[in-house]
Design a protein around this motif. Structure first.
Motif, PDB file in Angstrom:
ATOM      1  N   ARG A 279     -42.484  18.917-103.779  1.00 22.09           N
ATOM      2  CA  ARG A 279     -43.949  18.811-103.886  1.00 22.09           C
ATOM      3  C   ARG A 279     -44.347  17.521-104.579  1.00 22.09           C
ATOM      4  O   ARG A 279     -43.651  17.049-105.478  1.00 22.09           O
ATOM      5  CB  ARG A 279     -44.487  19.980-104.714  1.00 22.09           C
ATOM      6  CG  ARG A 279     -44.323  21.314-104.058  1.00 22.09           C
ATOM      7  CD  ARG A 279     -45.645  21.852-103.548  1.00 22.09           C
ATOM      8  NE  ARG A 279     -45.378  22.924-102.600  1.00 22.09           N
ATOM      9  CZ  ARG A 279     -46.008  23.065-101.441  1.00 22.09           C
ATOM     10  NH1 ARG A 279     -46.946  22.211-101.074  1.00 22.09           N
ATOM     11  NH2 ARG A 279     -45.727  24.057-100.637  1.00 22.09           N
ATOM     12  N   SER A 280     -45.479  16.993-104.212  1.00 30.84           N
ATOM     13  CA  SER A 280     -45.973  15.780-104.874  1.00 30.84           C
ATOM     14  C   SER A 280     -46.252  16.041-106.360  1.00 30.84           C
ATOM     15  O   SER A 280     -46.891  17.033-106.719  1.00 30.84           O
ATOM     16  CB  SER A 280     -47.277  15.321-104.207  1.00 30.84           C
ATOM     17  OG  SER A 280     -47.869  14.310-105.002  1.00 30.84           O
ATOM     18  N   ASP A 281     -45.765  15.141-107.201  1.00 27.54           N
ATOM     19  CA  ASP A 281     -46.006  15.248-108.645  1.00 27.54           C
ATOM     20  C   ASP A 281     -46.940  14.141-109.139  1.00 27.54           C
ATOM     21  O   ASP A 281     -47.104  13.945-110.341  1.00 27.54           O
ATOM     22  CB  ASP A 281     -44.669  15.169-109.402  1.00 27.54           C
ATOM     23  CG  ASP A 281     -43.876  13.904-109.066  1.00 27.54           C
ATOM     24  OD1 ASP A 281     -44.416  13.017-108.366  1.00 27.54           O
ATOM     25  OD2 ASP A 281     -42.718  13.800-109.513  1.00 27.54           O
ATOM     26  N   ARG A 282     -47.535  13.416-108.227  1.00 25.03           N
ATOM     27  CA  ARG A 282     -48.260  12.193-108.616  1.00 25.03           C
ATOM     28  C   ARG A 282     -49.440  12.459-109.535  1.00 25.03           C
ATOM     29  O   ARG A 282     -49.664  11.766-110.518  1.00 25.03           O
ATOM     30  CB  ARG A 282     -48.718  11.447-107.363  1.00 25.03           C
ATOM     31  CG  ARG A 282     -47.516  10.865-106.617  1.00 25.03           C
ATOM     32  CD  ARG A 282     -47.884  10.287-105.302  1.00 25.03           C
ATOM     33  NE  ARG A 282     -48.750   9.126-105.438  1.00 25.03           N
ATOM     34  CZ  ARG A 282     -49.093   8.335-104.459  1.00 25.03           C
ATOM     35  NH1 ARG A 282     -48.640   8.575-103.235  1.00 25.03           N
ATOM     36  NH2 ARG A 282     -49.873   7.313-104.652  1.00 25.03           N
ATOM     37  N   LYS A 283     -50.195  13.513-109.196  1.00 29.24           N
ATOM     38  CA  LYS A 283     -51.388  13.788-110.005  1.00 29.24           C
ATOM     39  C   LYS A 283     -50.985  14.211-111.423  1.00 29.24           C
ATOM     40  O   LYS A 283     -51.574  13.745-112.412  1.00 29.24           O
ATOM     41  CB  LYS A 283     -52.190  14.902-109.326  1.00 29.24           C
ATOM     42  CG  LYS A 283     -53.577  15.100-109.842  1.00 29.24           C
ATOM     43  CD  LYS A 283     -54.267  16.107-108.919  1.00 29.24           C
ATOM     44  CE  LYS A 283     -55.689  16.364-109.256  1.00 29.24           C
ATOM     45  NZ  LYS A 283     -56.274  17.384-108.367  1.00 29.24           N
ATOM     46  N   ALA A 284     -49.975  15.085-111.521  1.00 22.89           N
ATOM     47  CA  ALA A 284     -49.551  15.550-112.853  1.00 22.89           C
ATOM     48  C   ALA A 284     -49.059  14.378-113.698  1.00 22.89           C
ATOM     49  O   ALA A 284     -49.350  14.303-114.900  1.00 22.89           O
ATOM     50  CB  ALA A 284     -48.459  16.602-112.714  1.00 22.89           C
ATOM     51  N   LEU A 285     -48.339  13.455-113.085  1.00 25.34           N
ATOM     52  CA  LEU A 285     -47.852  12.303-113.856  1.00 25.34           C
ATOM     53  C   LEU A 285     -49.029  11.450-114.323  1.00 25.34           C
ATOM     54  O   LEU A 285     -49.045  10.962-115.451  1.00 25.34           O
ATOM     55  CB  LEU A 285     -46.864  11.487-113.023  1.00 25.34           C
ATOM     56  CG  LEU A 285     -45.547  12.220-112.688  1.00 25.34           C
ATOM     57  CD1 LEU A 285     -44.661  11.353-111.794  1.00 25.34           C
ATOM     58  CD2 LEU A 285     -44.796  12.626-113.938  1.00 25.34           C
ATOM     59  N   ARG A 286     -50.018  11.310-113.451  1.00 29.39           N
ATOM     60  CA  ARG A 286     -51.224  10.551-113.835  1.00 29.39           C
ATOM     61  C   ARG A 286     -51.946  11.220-115.007  1.00 29.39           C
ATOM     62  O   ARG A 286     -52.518  10.564-115.849  1.00 29.39           O
ATOM     63  CB  ARG A 286     -52.171  10.476-112.643  1.00 29.39           C
ATOM     64  CG  ARG A 286     -52.170   9.147-111.931  1.00 29.39           C
ATOM     65  CD  ARG A 286     -53.372   8.908-111.030  1.00 29.39           C
ATOM     66  NE  ARG A 286     -54.173  10.002-110.570  1.00 29.39           N
ATOM     67  CZ  ARG A 286     -54.011  10.650-109.426  1.00 29.39           C
ATOM     68  NH1 ARG A 286     -53.033  10.304-108.616  1.00 29.39           N
ATOM     69  NH2 ARG A 286     -54.817  11.628-109.080  1.00 29.39           N
ATOM     70  N   TRP A 287     -51.883  12.562-115.018  1.00 30.52           N
ATOM     71  CA  TRP A 287     -52.596  13.320-116.054  1.00 30.52           C
ATOM     72  C   TRP A 287     -51.740  13.537-117.300  1.00 30.52           C
ATOM     73  O   TRP A 287     -52.131  14.296-118.186  1.00 30.52           O
ATOM     74  CB  TRP A 287     -53.038  14.681-115.495  1.00 30.52           C
ATOM     75  CG  TRP A 287     -54.223  14.599-114.579  1.00 30.52           C
ATOM     76  CD1 TRP A 287     -54.863  13.480-114.139  1.00 30.52           C
ATOM     77  CD2 TRP A 287     -54.906  15.711-113.981  1.00 30.52           C
ATOM     78  NE1 TRP A 287     -55.891  13.809-113.300  1.00 30.52           N
ATOM     79  CE2 TRP A 287     -55.953  15.178-113.180  1.00 30.52           C
ATOM     80  CE3 TRP A 287     -54.746  17.093-114.019  1.00 30.52           C
ATOM     81  CZ2 TRP A 287     -56.818  15.994-112.447  1.00 30.52           C
ATOM     82  CZ3 TRP A 287     -55.600  17.902-113.293  1.00 30.52           C
ATOM     83  CH2 TRP A 287     -56.633  17.348-112.516  1.00 30.52           C
ATOM     84  N   GLY A 288     -50.578  12.928-117.351  1.00 38.39           N
ATOM     85  CA  GLY A 288     -49.835  12.939-118.613  1.00 38.39           C
ATOM     86  C   GLY A 288     -48.632  13.863-118.696  1.00 38.39           C
ATOM     87  O   GLY A 288     -48.125  14.088-119.802  1.00 38.39           O
ATOM     88  N   LEU A 289     -48.171  14.415-117.551  1.00 40.76           N
ATOM     89  CA  LEU A 289     -46.940  15.225-117.608  1.00 40.76           C
ATOM     90  C   LEU A 289     -45.761  14.334-117.998  1.00 40.76           C
ATOM     91  O   LEU A 289     -45.497  13.330-117.345  1.00 40.76           O
ATOM     92  CB  LEU A 289     -46.664  15.880-116.241  1.00 40.76           C
ATOM     93  CG  LEU A 289     -45.314  16.601-116.098  1.00 40.76           C
ATOM     94  CD1 LEU A 289     -45.219  17.819-117.039  1.00 40.76           C
ATOM     95  CD2 LEU A 289     -45.084  17.063-114.655  1.00 40.76           C
TER      96      LEU A 289
END
Ligand SMILES: NC(=O)c1ccc[n+]([C@@H]2O[C@H](COP(=O)([O-])OP(=O)(O)OC[C@H]3O[C@@H](n4cnc5c(N)ncnc54)[C@H](OP(=O)(O)O)[C@@H]3O)[C@@H](O)[C@H]2O)c1
Length: 333
Positions: A279-289
């Motif tokens: 699954r794409s993790d791009r948004k979570a990484l952008r939000w600080g994961l």
């Protein structure tokens, strides 16, 4: 300091969220029956059964953040109706199991969900994904934009109650030779494990930042072979391995993914699951994961062994018993 109410908090992820929030200096209350393991030390315990009326009466008050962990749409609906007017921001912990399809690698949050289970329907484990979709739907219906929907993929780490992420590091740490390991014969199988502690930190951070909408909270995508190698290296295992061709699983009565008599983390072959652990993790990484290396997760699982809840139970919750593994290795010879 924020006032945080956790609907749950007595089990694995919820307890980790509560402990981290307390460690960060927040005021934390947990609402649960408290039947399994008790309430986290330092949190205000609100003992209530959500299957009965008036369950939220004792949680009346003003909250900066509610973190909801339920899988039952009836719980999600009643909680949001009772508590939403007094709550600044709301996090619903959903699941990537809410997605309708798992075939496309790289799928992001806009992918279609399963048909939502209604709040009046009786919940069964077979309907887990549809129930999580239903809880999301009910949350958004009531909160609109003022809700964050966190969709974790496979959660791992010390204390994993399912045994999926503990099996391989603990099997190598046991040292018994040889270790039966999956040989996926060139099929591209992947795994995405998000450490429970990293997930808890992300839920708190994104929730307190007032993020809203859905976000996949998944681990880094890794080929299955690399995950097994990481478990082996975390255990310092230098003994022999017995590669087990995965095409034999069905005829040998070995299950995929989870549960007794299975090869944990091994997804079924074929296109239906080609995107399940990608699954794409791009948004979570952008939000600080922030994700620790998998090797660290596995090392901590080994270090915690014996002190894990359920460690004294008979046999592994997921994986092969010693006898079953020996039989399978014997048949390979
Ligand atoms: N494991 C994974 O790989 C994975 C992957 C994706 C998403 N998730 C999601 O991650 C979350 C995991 O949460 P968790 O580890 O804290 O475990 P959980 O079993 O999902 O927690 C449920 C909580 O609700 C409480 N509860 C259950 N029935 C209740 C009732 N009738 N009345 C009051 N409270 C009730 C339980 O406490 P009491 O029993 O004490 O009442 C517990 O604290 C879940 O939302 C799950 O769907 C998990």
């Amino acid at each position: 300091m924020a006032k945080i109410l956790i609907l749950g908090g007595t089990q694995w992820l919820g307890r980790t969220i509560a402990q981290q929030a307390l460690g960060d200096g927040h005021e934390v209350a947990c609402l649960a029956r408290g039947t399994t393991g008790g309430f986290p030390e330092g949190a205000t315990a609100i003992t209530a059964d959500r299957d009965t009326g008036g369950a939220y009466d004792a949680a009346a008050g003003q909250w900066d953040l509610v973190v909801e962990l339920t899988r039952k749409p009836s719980h999600a609906k009643a909680a949001v109706e009772a508590l939403s007017p007094h709550t600044e921001h709301w996090v619903y912990v959903s699941s990537c199991s809410a997605y309708a399809l798992h075939s496309k690698p790289g799928a992001a949050e806009a992918a279609k969900l399963l048909t939502a289970l209604d709040s009046t329907a009786e919940y069964t484990d077979e309907q887990y994904g549809a129930a999580k979709a239903g809880c999301e739907w009910l949350t958004v219906a009531s909160r609109g934009n003022a809700a964050l929907l966190v969709r974790p993929g496979l959660i791992g780490g010390p204390g994993d109650p399912t045994g999926r992420t503990t099996y391989w590091p603990l099997r190598f740490a046991a040292g018994r030779e040889p270790v039966l390991v999956p040989d996926d014969e060139g099929d591209a199988r992947y795994v995405q494990i998000v450490d429970v502690r990293d997930l808890a930190a992300f839920i708190l951070r994104a929730g307190l930042d007032g993020r809203h909408g859905p976000v996949n909270a998944v681990g880094a995508e890794m080929p299955l072979g690399d995950v097994i190698a990481s478990a082996q290296s975390a255990a310092g295992y230098t003994g022999t391995v017995a590669p087990y061709p995965l095409h034999r699983m069905e005829e040998d009565g070995v299950g995929p993914w989870a549960g007794p008599r299975s090869l944990p983390l091994v997804l079924p072959a074929g296109s239906d699951f080609a995107g399940f652990a990608r699954r794409s993790d791009r948004k979570a990484l952008r939000w600080g994961l922030v994700r620790r290396p998998l090797a660290e997760t596995f090392a901590d699982i080994i270090a915690a062994d014996g002190r894990l809840p359920g460690a004294d139970d008979d046999g592994p919750r997921s994986g092969l018993s010693a006898d079953h593994e020996t039989d399978l290795i014997g048949q390979l010879a």
